[in-house]
Design an enzyme around this catalytic site. Sequence first.
Site: not given
Length: 216
Positions: A64, A66-67, A78, A128, A140, A142
Amino acid sequence: MTVSDGVFGDSVRPSGVERVVDVRLSTSHGDFLAIGYLDRESGDEQMVLVYGDAEKEGALVRVHSECLTGDVFGSKHCECGDQLSAALHAIVTEGRGILVYLQGHEGRGIGLLGKLRAMKLQAEGLDTVEANLALGFPADARDYRVAAEILHELGVESVRLLSNNPLKREALLRHGIKITEQVPLLIPPREENMSYLWTKRERLDHYLPHLDSVAD
């Protein structure tokens, strides 16, 4: 069902992560073993929640990102907070599993301020992906290396990945994580996040079939 003692096999710890502390954590979903890691490459502090005997093959695993806005403040923009809660519930219901909570992934890796700036552009009409690109970021950014190294350190042999994101699956496979199944994590959409979800599906290839039943 309670967590195990936190000793996961005899696997050699990857050089990129350092296991710093293990502690029992009682949550509204159940009692977990919380494990704190230091990512030596980035300096980020990472946290994992383990429930039950997750060393065996086929453990249910959620990686997961982080948000802050979704996980902490319950943003309707979201689905992150709802996914986090649903993932923990699914792991406890199954009786074993792991949630890897990744710091440094805010806004698909562009940071908190970058994400807030992107949200402002979205309010002005960009989606987005367009917002990230307009700010000079990748769609993206990540990196899942540390998640894979943590799973290796835990001695996990294979996982059932709780995710709708094919890029996450591909990244973990590249880092040597065996995935026996990709388990969807579908959250009922809200009016406030429909555009966000459609962008994830149409532009980022997320598996979101439940959107077909939602009227335009």
